[in-house]
Scaffold this motif. Structure first.
Motif, PDB file in Angstrom:
ATOM      1  N   GLN A   1      31.757  39.521  48.382  1.00 28.45           N
ATOM      2  CA  GLN A   1      31.594  40.347  49.576  1.00 28.45           C
ATOM      3  C   GLN A   1      30.758  41.579  49.241  1.00 28.45           C
ATOM      4  O   GLN A   1      30.952  42.215  48.210  1.00 28.45           O
ATOM      5  N   SER A   2      29.839  41.920  50.115  1.00 32.16           N
ATOM      6  CA  SER A   2      29.031  43.113  49.872  1.00 32.16           C
ATOM      7  C   SER A   2      29.854  44.355  50.165  1.00 32.16           C
ATOM      8  O   SER A   2      30.814  44.321  50.938  1.00 32.16           O
ATOM      9  N   ALA A   3      29.450  45.465  49.562  1.00 37.48           N
ATOM     10  CA  ALA A   3      30.144  46.724  49.796  1.00 37.48           C
ATOM     11  C   ALA A   3      30.033  47.148  51.262  1.00 37.48           C
ATOM     12  O   ALA A   3      30.991  47.660  51.846  1.00 37.48           O
ATOM     13  N   THR A   4      28.876  46.916  51.852  1.00 43.05           N
ATOM     14  CA  THR A   4      28.673  47.285  53.260  1.00 43.05           C
ATOM     15  C   THR A   4      29.574  46.474  54.168  1.00 43.05           C
ATOM     16  O   THR A   4      30.164  47.007  55.123  1.00 43.05           O
ATOM     17  N   ASP A   5      29.716  45.202  53.879  1.00 43.35           N
ATOM     18  CA  ASP A   5      30.596  44.348  54.675  1.00 43.35           C
ATOM     19  C   ASP A   5      32.043  44.818  54.541  1.00 43.35           C
ATOM     20  O   ASP A   5      32.780  44.903  55.539  1.00 43.35           O
ATOM     21  N   PHE A   6      32.452  45.144  53.323  1.00 43.21           N
ATOM     22  CA  PHE A   6      33.807  45.645  53.078  1.00 43.21           C
ATOM     23  C   PHE A   6      34.041  46.951  53.825  1.00 43.21           C
ATOM     24  O   PHE A   6      35.076  47.150  54.465  1.00 43.21           O
ATOM     25  N   LEU A   7      33.055  47.834  53.800  1.00 41.90           N
ATOM     26  CA  LEU A   7      33.156  49.122  54.472  1.00 41.90           C
ATOM     27  C   LEU A   7      33.283  48.942  55.978  1.00 41.90           C
ATOM     28  O   LEU A   7      34.182  49.512  56.616  1.00 41.90           O
ATOM     29  N   GLN A   8      32.386  48.158  56.552  1.00 42.56           N
ATOM     30  CA  GLN A   8      32.327  48.044  58.006  1.00 42.56           C
ATOM     31  C   GLN A   8      33.504  47.282  58.599  1.00 42.56           C
ATOM     32  O   GLN A   8      33.904  47.547  59.739  1.00 42.56           O
ATOM     33  N   LYS A   9      34.087  46.369  57.842  1.00 45.29           N
ATOM     34  CA  LYS A   9      35.196  45.573  58.355  1.00 45.29           C
ATOM     35  C   LYS A   9      36.551  46.252  58.194  1.00 45.29           C
ATOM     36  O   LYS A   9      37.498  45.927  58.922  1.00 45.29           O
ATOM     37  N   ASN A  10      36.655  47.204  57.268  1.00 44.50           N
ATOM     38  CA  ASN A  10      37.975  47.698  56.895  1.00 44.50           C
ATOM     39  C   ASN A  10      38.224  49.186  57.128  1.00 44.50           C
ATOM     40  O   ASN A  10      39.366  49.623  57.022  1.00 44.50           O
ATOM     41  N   PHE A  11      37.206  49.959  57.464  1.00 45.01           N
ATOM     42  CA  PHE A  11      37.369  51.399  57.549  1.00 45.01           C
ATOM     43  C   PHE A  11      36.993  51.917  58.936  1.00 45.01           C
ATOM     44  O   PHE A  11      36.144  51.345  59.612  1.00 45.01           O
ATOM     45  N   TRP A  12      37.635  53.014  59.314  1.00 44.47           N
ATOM     46  CA  TRP A  12      37.378  53.597  60.622  1.00 44.47           C
ATOM     47  C   TRP A  12      35.888  53.878  60.786  1.00 44.47           C
ATOM     48  O   TRP A  12      35.248  54.382  59.861  1.00 44.47           O
ATOM     49  N   PRO A  13      35.316  53.572  61.931  1.00 42.28           N
ATOM     50  CA  PRO A  13      33.884  53.815  62.139  1.00 42.28           C
ATOM     51  C   PRO A  13      33.474  55.260  61.858  1.00 42.28           C
ATOM     52  O   PRO A  13      32.378  55.509  61.348  1.00 42.28           O
ATOM     53  N   ALA A  14      34.348  56.219  62.149  1.00 45.51           N
ATOM     54  CA  ALA A  14      34.000  57.636  61.985  1.00 45.51           C
ATOM     55  C   ALA A  14      33.737  58.023  60.539  1.00 45.51           C
ATOM     56  O   ALA A  14      33.043  59.009  60.281  1.00 45.51           O
ATOM     57  N   VAL A  15      34.279  57.280  59.578  1.00 45.39           N
ATOM     58  CA  VAL A  15      34.122  57.666  58.164  1.00 45.39           C
ATOM     59  C   VAL A  15      32.999  56.906  57.469  1.00 45.39           C
ATOM     60  O   VAL A  15      32.697  57.172  56.302  1.00 45.39           O
ATOM     61  N   GLN A  16      32.366  55.972  58.167  1.00 47.80           N
ATOM     62  CA  GLN A  16      31.411  55.098  57.497  1.00 47.80           C
ATOM     63  C   GLN A  16      30.072  55.763  57.185  1.00 47.80           C
ATOM     64  O   GLN A  16      29.474  55.514  56.137  1.00 47.80           O
ATOM     65  N   GLN A  17      29.585  56.620  58.075  1.00 50.96           N
ATOM     66  CA  GLN A  17      28.246  57.174  57.873  1.00 50.96           C
ATOM     67  C   GLN A  17      28.154  58.016  56.610  1.00 50.96           C
ATOM     68  O   GLN A  17      27.136  57.987  55.912  1.00 50.96           O
ATOM     69  N   ASN A  18      29.203  58.760  56.282  1.00 52.06           N
ATOM     70  CA  ASN A  18      29.176  59.569  55.079  1.00 52.06           C
ATOM     71  C   ASN A  18      29.205  58.736  53.795  1.00 52.06           C
ATOM     72  O   ASN A  18      28.969  59.267  52.707  1.00 52.06           O
ATOM     73  N   ALA A  19      29.495  57.447  53.911  1.00 48.80           N
ATOM     74  CA  ALA A  19      29.533  56.567  52.741  1.00 48.80           C
ATOM     75  C   ALA A  19      28.196  55.876  52.496  1.00 48.80           C
ATOM     76  O   ALA A  19      28.029  55.201  51.480  1.00 48.80           O
ATOM     77  N   GLN A  20      27.250  56.064  53.421  1.00 47.97           N
ATOM     78  CA  GLN A  20      25.980  55.357  53.319  1.00 47.97           C
ATOM     79  C   GLN A  20      24.808  56.340  53.261  1.00 47.97           C
ATOM     80  O   GLN A  20      24.868  57.428  53.834  1.00 47.97           O
ATOM     81  N   VAL A  21      23.781  55.924  52.577  1.00 41.68           N
ATOM     82  CA  VAL A  21      22.556  56.717  52.475  1.00 41.68           C
ATOM     83  C   VAL A  21      21.387  55.790  52.775  1.00 41.68           C
ATOM     84  O   VAL A  21      21.188  54.787  52.082  1.00 41.68           O
ATOM     85  N   LEU A  22      20.654  56.102  53.835  1.00 40.40           N
ATOM     86  CA  LEU A  22      19.499  55.310  54.248  1.00 40.40           C
ATOM     87  C   LEU A  22      19.856  53.826  54.367  1.00 40.40           C
ATOM     88  O   LEU A  22      19.113  52.940  53.938  1.00 40.40           O
ATOM     89  N   GLY A  23      21.033  53.573  54.946  1.00 37.82           N
ATOM     90  CA  GLY A  23      21.456  52.205  55.223  1.00 37.82           C
ATOM     91  C   GLY A  23      22.113  51.468  54.077  1.00 37.82           C
ATOM     92  O   GLY A  23      22.507  50.308  54.237  1.00 37.82           O
ATOM     93  N   ARG A  24      22.259  52.114  52.926  1.00 41.21           N
ATOM     94  CA  ARG A  24      22.858  51.470  51.754  1.00 41.21           C
ATOM     95  C   ARG A  24      24.184  52.148  51.420  1.00 41.21           C
ATOM     96  O   ARG A  24      24.293  53.367  51.469  1.00 41.21           O
ATOM     97  N   THR A  25      25.193  51.360  51.063  1.00 44.49           N
ATOM     98  CA  THR A  25      26.525  51.891  50.790  1.00 44.49           C
ATOM     99  C   THR A  25      26.624  52.387  49.355  1.00 44.49           C
ATOM    100  O   THR A  25      26.450  51.619  48.407  1.00 44.49           O
ATOM    101  N   TYR A  26      26.919  53.681  49.209  1.00 38.95           N
ATOM    102  CA  TYR A  26      27.055  54.305  47.895  1.00 38.95           C
ATOM    103  C   TYR A  26      28.469  54.802  47.620  1.00 38.95           C
ATOM    104  O   TYR A  26      28.739  55.306  46.529  1.00 38.95           O
ATOM    105  N   ALA A  27      29.349  54.703  48.582  1.00 38.10           N
ATOM    106  CA  ALA A  27      30.705  55.220  48.426  1.00 38.10           C
ATOM    107  C   ALA A  27      31.668  54.407  49.272  1.00 38.10           C
ATOM    108  O   ALA A  27      31.262  53.750  50.234  1.00 38.10           O
TER     109      ALA A  27
END
Length: 436
Positions: free
Chosen positions: A115-141
């Motif tokens: 599973q990709s990190a982005t898929d894990f992020l988007q499926k499991n975490f509140w939408p409000a917290v997702q943007q701070n985990a990504q930089v230019l569309g790539r998941t870094y946190a």
């Protein structure tokens, strides 16, 4: 039996690990709210280490958010990068721009289902917290614990002052604070932290958004909006509470001063993080403490705060695999829920709220649900190139307007904007299109 690539990798490097032949990794964590958090995280690390024999986590307490960033970067430069760090969520952009942290897919390649990190992020975490985990569309946190500012209030003092409900607007907050202020008793109506360790900037950014504006460009880390009507209005509101209304003491206030005044029954209201809920709940023994959503000016709005898990570049493949195992343990619904209940941070892992323990917790203490109710009004935490310095450009000006009655808000906002623009100039120049 099929043996996963992760098991082969971990088995092949067992001899280089720590106790029990396990792969050792360094895990840095802050405790910016209360010292008890350090003890609780130490317990979680111990439980993880005892639950399996592949990974040995070495926990390193690093102080507050800003010092954690400095210590993690220093360790990486010295050749000992930490495999995982609980890092302030708005530092992800700056760390990624400087190429200091790994894209999370470097860890998630060890997942059994790929599973990709982005898929894990988007499926499991509140939408409000997702943007701070990504930089230019790539998941870094990957989010670990999150917060929003909320209003804490002493219900007993409210009743004594004839206030029937918490303030819903800025004007109501000012009026209620006047009723709660009694300088003969040393009692204040409202306190807001104004330190330059991110609390002042976080609160001021929330007020700016509530005033109908934006604090920064969420899609471009080289632009902030300090010298705008909405930001100036928020700054003026803050200064007015001190000097015009006389409901908040002058000078820079830190959280220790505010909590001490609150616990002693000398403070009616405080704007603080929901991450302090456990601490505030445990120490408000002599009166009834309640919480409410942030007051509105032009709109209902809050800023996401808290921290995410990041991994620094320079760690080995075996350490990446070990970091992935510990990361998924920390963000599992059960562990993430435990941490939320202990601290007061809301759990960014949505499934944490489906566990019986969390359902029981919210039923017994509805105050913990206020931060969740605010998520529909939440904006990403400001994150820029050189986030700390850019943030402090305004925080230092905030300090000036609450310390000096004669300091004009217009001048403070202008000076903050000029300094921030100067700090971000290298990034702006780097990303500007060259003329043909």
């Amino acid at each position: 039996m099929k043996i996963s690539g992760w098991m082969l990798l971990m088995g092949g490097v067992a001899a280089s690990g720590g106790a029990w032949g396990a792969q050792a990794i360094d895990f840095m964590f802050p405790a910016p709210v209360d010292g008890k958090l350090t003890m609780e995280m130490t317990r979680i690390i111990k439980e993880f280490n005892q639950s399996q024999q592949q990974v040995e986590v070495r926990g390193i307490f690093t102080g507050g958010y800003d010092t954690t960033k400095v210590k993690a970067e220093s360790a990486a430069k010295a050749g000992s990068p930490p495999a995982l760090v609980i890092m302030s969520a708005n530092f992800t952009v700056d760390l990624a721009l400087k190429d200091e942290i790994l894209p999370m897919d470097e860890l998630f390649k060890f997942s059994a289902d790929k599973q990709s990190a982005t898929d894990f992020l988007q499926k499991n975490f509140w939408p409000a917290v997702q943007q701070n985990a990504q930089v230019l569309g790539r998941t870094y946190a990957i989010p670990f614990h999150n917060s929003t500012p909320i209003l804490y209030y002493n219900r007993d003092l409210f009743q004594q002052a004839g206030i029937s409900q918490p303030p819903r607007t800025w004007s109501e907050l000012a009026e209620d604070a006047k009723k709660l202020t009694n300088k003969d008793k040393g009692q204040w109506g409202i306190m807001i932290p104004s330190t330059n360790d991110d609390y002042g900037g976080w609160m001021l950014s929330a007020l700016t958004h509530a005033n109908g504006g934006n604090w920064s460009n969420d899609n471009y880390p080289g632009e902030v909006y300090y010298d705008t009507p909405s930001a100036r209005g928020a700054l003026q509101f803050w200064q007015n509470l001190v000097y015009r209304d006389g409901v908040m003491p002058a000078g820079v206030l830190n959280t220790k001063q505010i909590s001490a005044a609150f616990f002693s029954g000398k403070l009616g209201m405080a704007l603080l993080s929901t991450g302090a809920l456990g601490f505030m709940r445990d120490n408000s023994r002599d009166f009834t403490m309640e919480v409410a959503m942030m007051p509105v000016q032009q709109r209902q709005a809050v800023i996401i705060g808290g921290a995410s898990l990041v991994s620094f570049k320079g760690i080995s493949e075996a350490q990446k695999a070990a970091a992935y195992q510990f990361l998924t343990y920390l963000t599992s619904p059960d562990v993430n829920g435990q941490w939320s209940r202990f601290t007061g941070y809301f759990a960014p892992r949505m499934a944490a709220y489906d566990t019986p323990a969390m359902k029981d917790y919210l039923a017994k203490d509805p105050r913990a649900a206020v931060a969740l109710k605010q998520l529909q009004y939440a904006h990403p935490w400001y994150a820029t190139y050189e986030t700390v310095a850019v943030r402090q450009a305004m925080e230092n000006q905030l300090a000036s307007v609450v310390t000096d009655k004669s300091r004009l808000v217009a001048d403070a906002a202008r000076d903050a904007q000029r300094q921030a623009d100067e700090i971000m100039k290298p990034y702006v120049a780097q990303t500007a299109l060259k003329q043909p």
